[in-house]
Motif scaffolding. Structure first.
Motif, mmCIF file in Angstrom:
data_model
loop_
_atom_site.group_PDB
_atom_site.id
_atom_site.type_symbol
_atom_site.label_atom_id
_atom_site.label_comp_id
_atom_site.label_asym_id
_atom_site.label_seq_id
_atom_site.Cartn_x
_atom_site.Cartn_y
_atom_site.Cartn_z
ATOM 1 N N TRP A 20 0.837 -1.205 0.000
ATOM 2 C CA TRP A 20 0.000 0.000 0.000
ATOM 3 C C TRP A 20 0.866 1.247 0.000
ATOM 4 O O TRP A 20 0.621 2.199 -0.750
ATOM 5 C CB TRP A 20 -0.920 0.022 1.221
ATOM 6 C CG TRP A 20 -2.162 -0.789 1.084
ATOM 7 C CD1 TRP A 20 -2.493 -1.913 1.789
ATOM 8 C CD2 TRP A 20 -3.269 -0.544 0.210
ATOM 9 N NE1 TRP A 20 -3.719 -2.362 1.394
ATOM 10 C CE2 TRP A 20 -4.220 -1.548 0.431
ATOM 11 C CE3 TRP A 20 -3.532 0.437 -0.741
ATOM 12 C CZ2 TRP A 20 -5.425 -1.592 -0.262
ATOM 13 C CZ3 TRP A 20 -4.727 0.386 -1.438
ATOM 14 C CH2 TRP A 20 -5.658 -0.625 -1.196
ATOM 15 N N LEU A 24 1.100 4.319 -2.745
ATOM 16 C CA LEU A 24 0.896 5.736 -2.445
ATOM 17 C C LEU A 24 2.114 6.569 -2.830
ATOM 18 O O LEU A 24 1.975 7.674 -3.363
ATOM 19 C CB LEU A 24 0.590 5.929 -0.960
ATOM 20 C CG LEU A 24 -0.731 5.374 -0.452
ATOM 21 C CD1 LEU A 24 -0.860 5.629 1.045
ATOM 22 C CD2 LEU A 24 -1.906 5.985 -1.194
ATOM 23 N N ASP A 29 -1.549 6.395 -7.293
ATOM 24 C CA ASP A 29 -2.731 5.986 -6.541
ATOM 25 C C ASP A 29 -3.918 6.858 -6.940
ATOM 26 O O ASP A 29 -3.762 7.967 -7.419
ATOM 27 C CB ASP A 29 -2.476 6.082 -5.039
ATOM 28 C CG ASP A 29 -2.123 7.492 -4.608
ATOM 29 O OD1 ASP A 29 -1.178 8.066 -5.183
ATOM 30 O OD2 ASP A 29 -2.790 8.022 -3.717
ATOM 31 N N ALA A 31 -8.186 7.986 -5.929
ATOM 32 C CA ALA A 31 -9.084 8.196 -4.794
ATOM 33 C C ALA A 31 -9.639 6.849 -4.323
ATOM 34 O O ALA A 31 -9.785 6.623 -3.119
ATOM 35 C CB ALA A 31 -10.209 9.151 -5.174
ATOM 36 N N ASP A 33 -8.104 3.978 -4.526
ATOM 37 C CA ASP A 33 -7.027 3.301 -3.798
ATOM 38 C C ASP A 33 -6.952 3.810 -2.366
ATOM 39 O O ASP A 33 -6.811 3.027 -1.426
ATOM 40 C CB ASP A 33 -5.669 3.528 -4.470
ATOM 41 C CG ASP A 33 -5.539 2.829 -5.806
ATOM 42 O OD1 ASP A 33 -6.117 1.734 -5.969
ATOM 43 O OD2 ASP A 33 -4.852 3.377 -6.677
ATOM 44 N N ARG A 34 -7.028 5.115 -2.186
ATOM 45 C CA ARG A 34 -6.952 5.689 -0.844
ATOM 46 C C ARG A 34 -8.136 5.247 0.006
ATOM 47 O O ARG A 34 -7.991 4.973 1.197
ATOM 48 C CB ARG A 34 -6.841 7.210 -0.920
ATOM 49 C CG ARG A 34 -5.485 7.641 -1.493
ATOM 50 C CD ARG A 34 -5.281 9.136 -1.489
ATOM 51 N NE ARG A 34 -6.207 9.863 -2.351
ATOM 52 C CZ ARG A 34 -6.047 10.044 -3.652
ATOM 53 N NH1 ARG A 34 -4.990 9.554 -4.261
ATOM 54 N NH2 ARG A 34 -6.936 10.720 -4.338
ATOM 55 N N LYS A 35 -9.305 5.131 -0.611
ATOM 56 C CA LYS A 35 -10.490 4.642 0.100
ATOM 57 C C LYS A 35 -10.300 3.174 0.494
ATOM 58 O O LYS A 35 -10.623 2.776 1.616
ATOM 59 C CB LYS A 35 -11.730 4.806 -0.778
ATOM 60 C CG LYS A 35 -13.009 4.417 -0.104
ATOM 61 C CD LYS A 35 -14.205 4.653 -1.011
ATOM 62 C CE LYS A 35 -15.472 4.189 -0.336
ATOM 63 N NZ LYS A 35 -16.641 4.338 -1.195
ATOM 64 N N LEU A 37 -7.451 1.655 0.973
ATOM 65 C CA LEU A 37 -6.455 1.607 2.036
ATOM 66 C C LEU A 37 -7.089 1.948 3.377
ATOM 67 O O LEU A 37 -6.838 1.264 4.368
ATOM 68 C CB LEU A 37 -5.298 2.570 1.753
ATOM 69 C CG LEU A 37 -4.313 2.782 2.896
ATOM 70 C CD1 LEU A 37 -3.677 1.470 3.339
ATOM 71 C CD2 LEU A 37 -3.265 3.808 2.516
ATOM 72 N N ALA A 38 -7.914 2.977 3.411
ATOM 73 C CA ALA A 38 -8.586 3.353 4.662
ATOM 74 C C ALA A 38 -9.441 2.195 5.179
ATOM 75 O O ALA A 38 -9.449 1.909 6.381
ATOM 76 C CB ALA A 38 -9.430 4.603 4.458
#
Length: 60
Positions: A20, A24, A29, A31, A33-35, A37-38
């Motif tokens: 991950w 990043l 990455d 949006a 991907d960031r979601k 990851l969260a």
């Protein structure tokens, strides 16, 4: 810093966290991907610990 081997599950989670982090840091990455990851980090305390450890290693 400890050099004791990690249990298999911890090693696997650390590998996932590092993947991950690499994603990043690549700048590729999205949006989504960031979601994702969260969601991965929130899924289990062990995921968050792995994420924190990966970041600490990355920062040296």
């Amino acid at each position: 810093m400890t050099t004791a081997p990690l249990p298999d599950d911890d090693s696997r989670l650390l590998e996932q966290a590092c993947a991950w982090l690499a994603k990043l840091q690549s700048g590729e990455d999205s949006a989504a991907d960031r979601k994702d990851l969260a969601a991965w980090r929130a899924a289990a305390p062990a995921h968050e610990r792995a994420w924190q450890r990966a970041q600490a290693v990355w920062q040296g």
